[in-house]
Design a protein around this motif. Structure first.
Motif, PDB file in Angstrom:
ATOM      1  N   GLN A 254      -6.737   0.640 -18.226  1.00 33.07           N
ATOM      2  CA  GLN A 254      -6.429   1.965 -19.138  1.00 33.07           C
ATOM      3  C   GLN A 254      -5.367   2.268 -19.644  1.00 33.07           C
ATOM      4  O   GLN A 254      -4.254   1.612 -19.257  1.00 33.07           O
ATOM      5  CB  GLN A 254      -7.060   3.199 -18.253  1.00 33.07           C
ATOM      6  CG  GLN A 254      -8.290   3.290 -17.640  1.00 33.07           C
ATOM      7  CD  GLN A 254      -9.444   3.725 -18.804  1.00 33.07           C
ATOM      8  OE1 GLN A 254      -8.987   4.333 -19.705  1.00 33.07           O
ATOM      9  NE2 GLN A 254     -10.744   3.367 -18.425  1.00 33.07           N
ATOM     10  N   GLY A 261      -6.710   8.336 -18.542  1.00 29.87           N
ATOM     11  CA  GLY A 261      -7.221   6.854 -17.912  1.00 29.87           C
ATOM     12  C   GLY A 261      -7.144   6.763 -16.341  1.00 29.87           C
ATOM     13  O   GLY A 261      -8.084   6.216 -15.669  1.00 29.87           O
ATOM     14  N   ILE A 414      -9.952   8.174 -23.966  1.00 26.57           N
ATOM     15  CA  ILE A 414      -9.655   6.999 -23.140  1.00 26.57           C
ATOM     16  C   ILE A 414     -10.291   5.911 -23.541  1.00 26.57           C
ATOM     17  O   ILE A 414     -11.365   6.102 -23.580  1.00 26.57           O
ATOM     18  CB  ILE A 414      -9.641   7.324 -21.850  1.00 26.57           C
ATOM     19  CG1 ILE A 414     -11.039   7.708 -21.203  1.00 26.57           C
ATOM     20  CG2 ILE A 414      -8.521   8.087 -21.053  1.00 26.57           C
ATOM     21  CD1 ILE A 414     -11.217   7.782 -19.580  1.00 26.57           C
ATOM     22  N   ALA A 416     -11.324   1.821 -22.948  1.00 24.14           N
ATOM     23  CA  ALA A 416     -11.282   1.246 -21.722  1.00 24.14           C
ATOM     24  C   ALA A 416     -11.450  -0.366 -22.132  1.00 24.14           C
ATOM     25  O   ALA A 416     -12.405  -0.785 -23.100  1.00 24.14           O
ATOM     26  CB  ALA A 416     -12.446   1.661 -20.918  1.00 24.14           C
ATOM     27  N   PRO A 437     -13.792  10.099 -18.402  1.00 30.24           N
ATOM     28  CA  PRO A 437     -13.639   9.013 -17.173  1.00 30.24           C
ATOM     29  C   PRO A 437     -14.716   8.835 -16.409  1.00 30.24           C
ATOM     30  O   PRO A 437     -15.124   7.825 -16.176  1.00 30.24           O
ATOM     31  CB  PRO A 437     -12.544  10.112 -16.312  1.00 30.24           C
ATOM     32  CG  PRO A 437     -12.031  10.698 -17.437  1.00 30.24           C
ATOM     33  CD  PRO A 437     -12.922  11.341 -18.306  1.00 30.24           C
ATOM     34  N   GLN A 440     -17.215   6.585 -18.592  1.00 31.94           N
ATOM     35  CA  GLN A 440     -16.873   5.126 -18.424  1.00 31.94           C
ATOM     36  C   GLN A 440     -17.223   4.804 -16.974  1.00 31.94           C
ATOM     37  O   GLN A 440     -17.723   3.504 -17.011  1.00 31.94           O
ATOM     38  CB  GLN A 440     -15.204   5.382 -18.695  1.00 31.94           C
ATOM     39  CG  GLN A 440     -14.904   5.541 -20.056  1.00 31.94           C
ATOM     40  CD  GLN A 440     -13.467   4.947 -20.431  1.00 31.94           C
ATOM     41  OE1 GLN A 440     -12.882   4.464 -19.460  1.00 31.94           O
ATOM     42  NE2 GLN A 440     -12.959   5.014 -21.610  1.00 31.94           N
TER      43      GLN A 440
END
Length: 528
Positions: A254, A261, A414, A416, A437, A440
């Motif tokens: 991240q 992240g 974010i 990834a 978050p 993900q």
């Protein structure tokens, strides 16, 4: 394996290059850049620029971006922080003296200096073969000649109608004929096209200096903002190294704070203590554990994370497996942890793009104007819709995310990237404000714990434990809903699904790419 009796999407497979975005036109523009000899970075930025025109509720050149780029899928991963800063005059004391204890979402004080344009130029310098002059052409054409409004964009436009009616210049620029754009409408934005042409010609200076910057500053100061030409002229992108953790044999990466992240990585550290494979992907236990990990990770983020250029953020300590051990060990399958309610100030929109090219350069890329239609402030003459990322600041002296001169707010967006033995395996992202978050983690664990393919992992129903309420999508089974209630969760359905998402899986042995794109948006994965 997909049941072909049921509605759904197949994964997309290719050998040369692949892109996944939230709009088919953006995916096509990226593929065309790849076929013209561009890199993953060139393609991602071409797609992002086009989305800045055709998906205006989610993104724009008046917003921010973050990216993770890995050359040839094996080299050093670079993190790009394209987030903007508060004006130099933005002091917490100034707001408190005026009785402002939270920054309104549509005030000029919610506007931080847009960071996307400089970040695009920086990424192209480091990893592209083309310049802004070429990759902005699809966006310029769409703004000048018109684009057709897609269904999900029309849905969001209708939801944003009242906001746009009250905004600054938004009725003029974003409410054609005085109403929200509908599916199939053709929209032109000639002023935005001219601004994009200027940036294509002059680079970032065409945005941060000169007539465009002057118009943005004049617009904001006319509404009571604290912005100056120096605030814009001094903006620069931060280039740094990613932060990461290990989950199921993969290194997960991240961007570091002020990106959030780290929240996702803390969640993985928590969930790694449990064997999720004991529970079904839509089971009560799986959703309960995900919610508990969310509550802990968001509490930690709220207490410790801000702009590291202004506050001390001990990333190593937060990501250590031992951190907050007392919380991890107290998680139980038959009850909720007693934790404080966390109410983050931001829950915005965004676009995510992932691209892998023929050389296996990987670009995981995200761009946003924060809330849907940002601040609802359009610069007077340029057509630039400005973000409201500054509303993510706290006005609370001593808080790590308290507003301060030239400080960057705690973000929500974010990108990834996951690697195995140093080689890129999975590039993905999930949109949806505070859900990102969680989203993900949900997609990654769908792949690694439950063996779902990229499309299945994105499709699977979602939930977000936010502000003490478990917000569940319609697809979560009724038995799971009732089971969560029995554990003490306050459960509510949501009107709009949680974000969107895209992902690409790299199979090095077969030399193939597998992509998926979220049906919650209009987009698709394309490969060749």
């Amino acid at each position: 394996m997909r049941n072909f009796h049921l509605a759904g999407r197949s994964t997309v497979h290719a050998r040369n290059g692949m892109v996944a975005t939230s709009h088919p036109q953006a995916a096509l523009a990226a593929i065309e850049i790849l076929k013209a000899g561009g890199t993953a970075a060139d393609a991602a930025i071409a797609a992002s620029a086009l989305l800045a025109v055709i998906e205006p509720q989610s993104t724009g050149i008046g917003g921010d971006c973050f990216a993770l780029v890995q050359p040839k899928g094996t080299g050093k991963i670079t993190a790009y922080n394209g987030s903007g800063r508060a004006p130099a005059a933005a002091k917490a004391e100034w707001f408190l003296e005026k009785g402002i204890d939270a920054i309104p979402l549509t005030s000029p004080h919610s506007v931080t200096v847009p960071g996307a344009i400089d970040a695009w130029a920086t990424i192209l310098r480091d990893h592209g073969r083309f310049g802004l002059d070429k990759v902005l052409q699809p966006a310029i054409k769409a703004a000048a000649e018109g684009y057709v409004v897609a269904p999900r964009i029309a849905f969001d436009w209708a939801n944003g109608f009242n906001k746009l009616k009250k905004g600054a210049n938004t009725e003029r620029y974003l409410l054609p004929h005085g109403e929200a754009a509908k599916t199939g409408d053709v929209i032109t934005q000639p002023e935005l096209a001219n601004t994009l042409k200027l940036i294509a010609d002059k680079g970032p200076d065409g945005f941060y200096k000169g007539a465009v910057a002057e118009d943005m500053v004049d617009t904001l100061r006319g509404l009571g903002g604290l912005h100056t030409l120096e605030d814009f002229a001094e903006h620069c992108t931060e280039t740094t190294s990613p932060i990461g953790t290990i989950y199921k044999g993969l290194d997960v990466w991240q961007c570091p704070p002020n990106g959030p992240g780290i929240t996702m990585l803390v969640m993985l550290n928590i969930l790694s203590r449990f064997d999720l494979t004991k529970f079904g992907p839509l089971s009560v236990e799986r959703f309960h554990l995900e919610a508990e990990a969310t509550r802990i990770a968001y509490m930690i983020r709220e207490q410790h994370i801000g702009d590291p250029q202004h506050v001390d953020v001990d990333v190593l300590r937060i990501l250590a497996k031992e951190f907050a051990e007392e919380h991890y060990s107290q998680i139980a399958l038959d009850k909720l942890l007693d934790l404080p309610v966390v109410s983050p100030p931001m829950n915005p929109s965004t676009v995510y793009i992932t691209v892998v090219d023929e050389e296996r350069n990987v670009c995981s890329f995200i761009n946003s104007i924060a809330h849907s239609f940002g601040s609802a402030i359009v610069s007077n003459k340029t057509g630039v819709l400005l973000q409201n990322r500054g509303a993510g600041f706290r006005i609370q002296p001593g808080h790590p995310n308290c507003i301060a001169p030239k400080k960057r707010p705690l973000h929500t967006i974010i990108p990834a990237l996951a690697t195995e033995n140093g080689r890129a395996r999975m590039s993905w992202g999930v949109m949806g404000g505070q859900y990102q978050p969680v989203g993900q983690v949900h997609v990654l664990t769908n792949v690694l714990d439950y063996g779902l393919d990229m499309q299945e992992a994105i499709d699977l129903p979602r939930g977000l434990h936010y502000e003490d309420v478990y917000q569940l999508e319609d697809g979560v089974p009724a038995a799971t809903v009732e089971g969560l209630k029995a554990l003490g969760h306050k459960v509510l359905p949501i009107g709009t699904p949680h974000g969107g998402g895209q992902g690409i899986w790299i199979d090095w042995d077969k030399g193939t790419l597998t992509g998926g794109s979220d049906p919650r948006k209009d987009g698709c994965a394309l490969g060749y």
